[in-house]
Write a protein that holds these residues in place. Structure first.
Motif, PDB file in Angstrom:
ATOM      1  N   VAL A 228      68.460  -5.916  24.732  1.00 20.60           N
ATOM      2  CA  VAL A 228      68.649  -4.575  25.280  1.00 20.60           C
ATOM      3  C   VAL A 228      69.270  -3.662  24.221  1.00 20.60           C
ATOM      4  O   VAL A 228      68.840  -2.520  24.031  1.00 20.60           O
ATOM      5  CB  VAL A 228      69.529  -4.641  26.547  1.00 20.60           C
ATOM      6  CG1 VAL A 228      69.974  -3.264  26.965  1.00 20.60           C
ATOM      7  CG2 VAL A 228      68.783  -5.349  27.672  1.00 20.60           C
ATOM      8  N   GLY A 231      66.817  -2.949  21.532  1.00 21.64           N
ATOM      9  CA  GLY A 231      65.831  -2.023  22.091  1.00 21.64           C
ATOM     10  C   GLY A 231      66.359  -0.600  22.113  1.00 21.64           C
ATOM     11  O   GLY A 231      65.670   0.342  21.716  1.00 21.64           O
ATOM     12  N   ALA A 232      67.596  -0.435  22.559  1.00 21.39           N
ATOM     13  CA  ALA A 232      68.187   0.897  22.616  1.00 21.39           C
ATOM     14  C   ALA A 232      68.346   1.471  21.206  1.00 21.39           C
ATOM     15  O   ALA A 232      68.158   2.673  20.993  1.00 21.39           O
ATOM     16  CB  ALA A 232      69.548   0.849  23.316  1.00 21.39           C
ATOM     17  N   LEU A 233      68.668   0.612  20.241  1.00 21.60           N
ATOM     18  CA  LEU A 233      68.859   1.078  18.872  1.00 21.60           C
ATOM     19  C   LEU A 233      67.521   1.252  18.148  1.00 21.60           C
ATOM     20  O   LEU A 233      67.452   1.898  17.113  1.00 21.60           O
ATOM     21  CB  LEU A 233      69.744   0.101  18.086  1.00 21.60           C
ATOM     22  CG  LEU A 233      71.167  -0.092  18.626  1.00 21.60           C
ATOM     23  CD1 LEU A 233      71.909  -1.160  17.832  1.00 21.60           C
ATOM     24  CD2 LEU A 233      71.941   1.222  18.593  1.00 21.60           C
TER      25      LEU A 233
END
Lengths: 306, 86
Positions: A228, A231-233
């Motif tokens: 997660v 993914g966010a980064l």
């Protein structure tokens, strides 16, 4: 029982004594003096002993050459753990020269960093994760931000602090991937830094923070936080393990994804694919270094289940 | 309409790949999470990172405060206006 309630710090007074012994007399003396400590630990910590035996039994079930799951092997398992603590202290004390190591797949890390963007390193409590940190720093000369559950390791950290950690290493206490943590890390990754996070320990026991994946023959619980976060980064996700083989550490670097994308549609599938890949890599490491798996709590039980 | 609100609506749609939604469809006063737009915690992280990159925000470690800022487009716009560094 959640792993953070396992009092691993009880090991520390013993290991400090052994470290002093190591400084005076060398590794052979350390190894010899280790056994009473290990025996005491095995008797005083039945939960850790059971967890070790459970792991060894599962490993033997899927791996022919694995050590036989019995009390003597549990002692060897704990001895390997103690030895890894010694190596940790050597690494954090700036004594990397005292250890030998070889690196496999360093190009994956260099390629990821060549673009000037950082990456998320996913690691595990197998072998000696600390060796990865220092080596990666050596190889890349960027800061590594290590996400840690400090409630568990406060006493151990205190000991390490006295040893003057290099400022290229930044420990970030977390009890979950919060918005503020993600935003902070975005700034660091954009500056080309690395973020290291364990792929085998849940930061919280909250539902939605973990998923199951097959590991050593049965579904085990893994955190989804690392995927997660990557993914966010929107950055590369790289698996990093360091295990000891005789007097040599083998450090393996493998890219799990050039850029983690968790699309809204099919997010669960994307997560599962990454998780299964990590679990398979981890299992391969366990087969290669059977006594260096250092999660001494019921790894296959869902959180809150016992 | 506040241009910052419009910018944030567009950012939400592009960073979260909300295929079926146009920026104009987002009610600036409606909740972003759970009800309203129905975003989840993973969306929140992606949005937080996108906002940090665009506006150079620092988010408070205190989650209750952050939750209030992320309640709606309107609250986000006020927060960005007050604390942006770029």
């Amino acid at each position: 029982m959640h792993w953070s309630r396992v009092p691993e710090a009880t090991f520390v007074p013993g290991i400090r004594l052994l470290l002093a012994l190591y400084s005076l007399l060398g590794r052979s003396a350390f190894r010899l003096a280790l056994w009473p400590v290990v025996l005491w630990y095995a008797l005083a910590r039945p939960a850790a002993r059971r967890a070790s035996l459970d792991y060894l039994t599962r490993l033997a079930g899927v791996c022919e050459g694995a050590p036989r799951p019995r009390f003597r092997t549990v002692l060897r398992h704990f001895a390997a753990f103690a030895e890894s603590l010694l190596d940790k202290l050597l690494v954090w004390g700036g004594r990397l020269d005292a250890l030998r190591y070889e690196v496999h797949g360093a190009a994956a890390l260099r390629d990821a960093l060549a673009a000037g963007r950082g990456a998320v390193l996913i690691t595990a409590h197998i072998g000696n994760f600390e060796l990865c940190q220092v080596l990666a720093t050596r190889y890349t000369a960027v800061r590594i931000n290590v996400l840690m559950h400090t409630a568990n390791t406060a006493r151990f950290n205190a000991m390490l602090e006295r040893r003057q950690l290099a400022d290229r290493l930044c420990l970030i206490p977390v009890d979950g991937i919060s918005l503020s943590t993600a935003a902070l890390l975005a700034g660091r990754v954009d500056a080309g830094e690395l973020v290291a996070i364990a792929g085998d320990r849940l930061l919280t026991g909250a539902a939605g923070d973990f998923q199951q994946a097959r590991f050593l023959g049965a579904p085990a619980v893994f955190p989804i936080g690392p995927y997660v976060l990557a993914g966010a980064l929107g950055c590369p996700l790289i698996a990093l393990f360091a295990t000891r083989h005789g007097e040599m550490y083998r450090i393996s670097v493998e890219q799990l994804a050039e850029r983690v994308v968790l699309p809204r549609k099919g997010r669960a599938e994307a997560l599962r694919a990454l998780l299964e890949r990590f679990a398979a890599l981890l299992e391969a490491e366990c087969r290669a270094a059977p006594l260096q798996w250092f999660n001494f709590y019921p790894f296959w039980s869902p959180p809150g289940g016992g | 309409m506040d241009p910052l609100q419009a910018e944030i609506r567009a950012l939400i749609v592009s960073c979260l790949n909300l295929e079926d939604i146009q920026p104009e469809d987002i009610d600036v006063e409606a909740p972003l999470f759970v009800e309203g737009l129905g975003l989840d915690s993973i969306d929140a992280l992606e949005l937080g990172v996108a906002l940090q990159r665009r506006y150079g925000l620092t988010l408070a470690a205190e989650s209750e405060e952050t939750r209030r800022h992320f309640a709606s487009v309107a609250t986000l716009a006020r927060f960005v206006a007050a604390s942006r560094t770029k």
